[in-house]
Write a protein that holds these residues in place. Sequence first.
Motif: not given
Length: 272
Positions: A149-153, A190-195, A264-272
Amino acid sequence: MELGSLPMLMNHFCEKLEGIRFMIDLKENKRADEDEEESTCQEHIEHLSEDIDSLSAILLDIKSVLKQRQQKVDEMKALTESLDISSLQHLLDNIPPHLPKPVKADPPQQKSCESRTVVESSSSNDKENIPDKRSQSRGRRQAKAVYIPALVYITVEEFEEVPKYMKGRLNYNQVNTAIDELNKALSEKYKILGMKRTTLNDANRKRYERYKEQESKDTKGEHFIVDTDIKEFTNFKLDSVGRSVLTILRHCGRTKEIRGGRLTRYACIEVY
């Protein structure tokens, strides 16, 4: 009249009659030819008339298209005249540094060489080592397929709409630079979680277990990081300025907070 002159007179009249018959035949044939030629000419005239009508319709269409194109050209000329070249040059000279750079694709020859070396190495191994190679290749494929995942500018308009009490002295570039840092933490996690766990070293295995412990029913389907991830993988400081940046990102709809379990978890929100 002498006796000898009667046959001559008959021959003379016969010749005249033959000439008259010949002239009559010529006259009748001429009328037939003229009628045939007249009908043929009439057909040609009708065909020509149809061709002229179709050409006239095509010319009207071409004139209509040309008129529309001329209107477009006039509009483009007016737009070009209204453009301020100096402002465009200013934009070119002041490209924001946080914009992502283009990623260079691997050359196809390198891929073919890698596949060739894999085939050669697999053929030289014993049967006992073949399952290990296959499991490793499957592990690599899973690692490549993991979603990062990635945050959008945020945009300039979004930043200008942020209340002044949130921004303080922060500027636009500082916020998007912070987004780059947070994306580093998301990427590493998420690279680590994907291994596969069997391929992880001790440090990453502990991280993997910690990431799984941080998940809950509220985080299902969410991609998030916590303060520890930010401190481990980035240069982002969680001071008053950093907290202001996180507040701005939450206000602009880039992140959301998921609290629970003293985290406190900072969750990424998908922006399209």
